[in-house]
Design a protein around this motif. Structure first.
Motif, mmCIF file in Angstrom:
data_model
loop_
_atom_site.group_PDB
_atom_site.id
_atom_site.type_symbol
_atom_site.label_atom_id
_atom_site.label_comp_id
_atom_site.label_asym_id
_atom_site.label_seq_id
_atom_site.Cartn_x
_atom_site.Cartn_y
_atom_site.Cartn_z
ATOM 1 N N HIS A 2 0.820 -1.194 0.000
ATOM 2 C CA HIS A 2 0.000 0.000 0.000
ATOM 3 C C HIS A 2 0.863 1.256 0.000
ATOM 4 C CE1 HIS A 2 -2.784 -2.965 2.087
ATOM 5 N NE2 HIS A 2 -3.416 -2.634 0.986
ATOM 6 N N MET A 6 2.464 4.312 7.911
ATOM 7 C CA MET A 6 2.002 3.879 9.227
ATOM 8 C C MET A 6 2.788 4.630 10.299
ATOM 9 S SD MET A 6 1.945 0.075 11.003
ATOM 10 C CE MET A 6 0.602 -0.535 9.970
ATOM 11 N N VAL A 30 -1.965 5.421 8.322
ATOM 12 C CA VAL A 30 -2.457 4.390 9.236
ATOM 13 C C VAL A 30 -2.003 4.773 10.638
ATOM 14 C CG1 VAL A 30 -2.450 1.943 9.844
ATOM 15 C CG2 VAL A 30 -2.282 2.631 7.441
ATOM 16 N N ARG A 62 -6.993 5.107 8.605
ATOM 17 C CA ARG A 62 -7.235 3.787 9.178
ATOM 18 C C ARG A 62 -6.506 3.669 10.517
ATOM 19 N NH1 ARG A 62 -5.903 -0.754 7.239
ATOM 20 N NH2 ARG A 62 -4.055 -0.192 6.016
ATOM 21 N N VAL A 64 -4.808 0.941 13.621
ATOM 22 C CA VAL A 64 -4.343 -0.357 14.098
ATOM 23 C C VAL A 64 -4.149 -0.218 15.600
ATOM 24 C CG1 VAL A 64 -2.495 -2.069 14.071
ATOM 25 C CG2 VAL A 64 -3.221 -0.980 11.936
ATOM 26 N N ALA A 74 1.280 -6.224 12.711
ATOM 27 C CA ALA A 74 0.466 -5.451 11.774
ATOM 28 C C ALA A 74 1.304 -4.877 10.632
ATOM 29 C CB ALA A 74 -0.246 -4.329 12.515
ATOM 30 N N ARG A 77 1.489 -7.474 8.102
ATOM 31 C CA ARG A 77 0.169 -7.738 7.522
ATOM 32 C C ARG A 77 -0.304 -6.596 6.626
ATOM 33 N NH1 ARG A 77 -2.126 -8.193 11.999
ATOM 34 N NH2 ARG A 77 -3.127 -6.148 12.138
ATOM 35 N N GLU A 78 -0.106 -5.355 7.075
ATOM 36 C CA GLU A 78 -0.600 -4.189 6.344
ATOM 37 C C GLU A 78 0.312 -3.790 5.184
ATOM 38 O OE1 GLU A 78 -3.444 -2.581 6.990
ATOM 39 O OE2 GLU A 78 -3.971 -3.841 8.711
#
Length: 367
Positions: A2, A6, A30, A62, A64, A74, A77-78
């Motif tokens: 993406h 984050m 994020v 978003r 987390v 995460a 995963r993200e």
């Protein structure tokens, strides 16, 4: 992968500010932290601002939510494009975050502990293979002083001696010191002092040395003493000088306090004592206060074997505001694919103009 950034520790003062500026620039963000209620407050505040600027269709960041180990999971995963680590102490968080990065995800943090910056820089080969750019020290101290050193040394032979001074002026926000910052202070004290002599890092029990009164271009007289910091490592790498000293205006001005600091180095290496003192430090309360001086400064003095000496200054406002701007500038450039894979300090990756892009103003010292 993406095209998102984050922000770890998005509920802290600096994390909130970085996330807000990225979101204002239209960068997908994020928000990552352990406290759901506080995280939702940050998200809702950013969404409200975005809605006012861009209408109700503006996207909401978003979230987390989880403890540190959950956030590490995460990241894999993200698969964000960039991870911004604002969670201290960086001597404990930087390496685990770097090792959790998936292939191609870039990283920056706000570390200024010598050991933390060194830990990340030692991942250079691993990062190059994984297509990652790792940038430790993307905050006030390292960015400000390193930029001056890079500029003064550009096109010059290897200098003999370098001294840098990070002179921060910061407005304080009401609240407690907090456990993360208290742990960082303990890590710095336990590490002890250091400077570069004859091309080698020399560590001492004296946390602060080479204390001097510096007169800024504004005419302010500020005391600054040297120690082990990310600024020391960055100035050393940027100059390759035989002797390097990195000083900060945040060291105690009282000579008696500086004299007993070696005792703190010993005590902070004793686990029970460390836990007790960190607990007390973390509970210290601060009131809202304006910054003590109009400007913060990055300063460098470079001396060459032939006797030539050059000095330079970088003027900025509130050091914490500059930290936010520098981190956002680095994150944005990394997201756009700038920087060669590997691990390096901000000035090595992006050059001296990074500090100017983040709001710094170059002020040359009189010849």
């Amino acid at each position: 992968m993406h095209d998102e950034v984050m922000v770890l520790g998005a509920t802290g003062r600096t994390g909130r500010a970085i996330a807000a500026e990225l979101h204002a620039r239209g960068v997908p963000v994020v928000l990552a932290a352990r406290d759901r209620a506080r995280l939702e407050e940050v998200r809702d505040a950013l969404s409200a601002v975005a809605s006012e600027r861009h209408g109700p269709a503006a996207s909401s960041p978003r979230m987390v939510v989880g403890g540190f180990s959950d956030l590490l999971a995460a990241i894999g995963r993200e698969r964000p494009g960039v991870v911004v680590n604002t969670v201290g102490p960086f001597t404990r968080t930087a390496l685990p975050v770097v090792r959790a990065l998936p292939h191609g995800t870039h990283y920056l943090d706000l570390s200024n502990e010598y050991a933390a910056v060194d830990d990340v820089l030692r991942q250079d080969r691993r990062a190059a293979v994984a297509g990652q750019v790792l940038v430790p020290g993307a905050g006030f101290g390292v960015v400000a002083v390193e930029s001056v050193v890079v500029r003064l040394c550009d096109g010059e032979p290897r200098p003999r001696r370098v001294r840098v001074d990070a002179i921060a002026s910061v407005a304080t926000e009401a609240g407690t010191l907090g456990s993360a910052l208290a742990e960082s202070i303990a890590d710095v004290a336990a590490f002890g002092g250091a400077q570069v002599q004859d091309g080698r890092l020399v560590r001492t029990r004296r946390v602060v040395t080479d204390y001097r009164t510096i007169t800024t271009p504004d005419g302010d007289r500020v005391g600054a003493g040297s120690g082990a910091s990310g600024e020391l490592l960055a100035a050393w790498l940027a100059s390759d000088a035989d002797d390097v000293v990195a000083a900060s205006a945040l060291v105690p001005a009282n000579p008696a306090v500086r004299a007993v600091l070696p005792l703190a180095t010993t005590l902070f290496r004793i686990a029970p004592v460390r836990r007790f003192v960190v607990g007390r430090l973390s509970a210290i309360r601060f009131e809202d206060r304006p910054r003590p001086r109009a400007s913060s400064w990055g300063h460098a003095r470079v001396e060459w074997p032939d006797g030539r000496v050059r000095e330079g200054w970088l003027r900025l406002g509130d050091a914490s505001v500059f930290t936010t701007a520098a981190a956002v500038e680095v994150a944005t450039r990394l997201l756009q694919g700038e920087g060669r894979p590997g691990a390096a300090t901000p000035g090595v990756v992006f050059g001296a103009d990074l500090a100017v892009a983040a709001g710094g103003v170059v002020v040359d010292a009189p010849a």
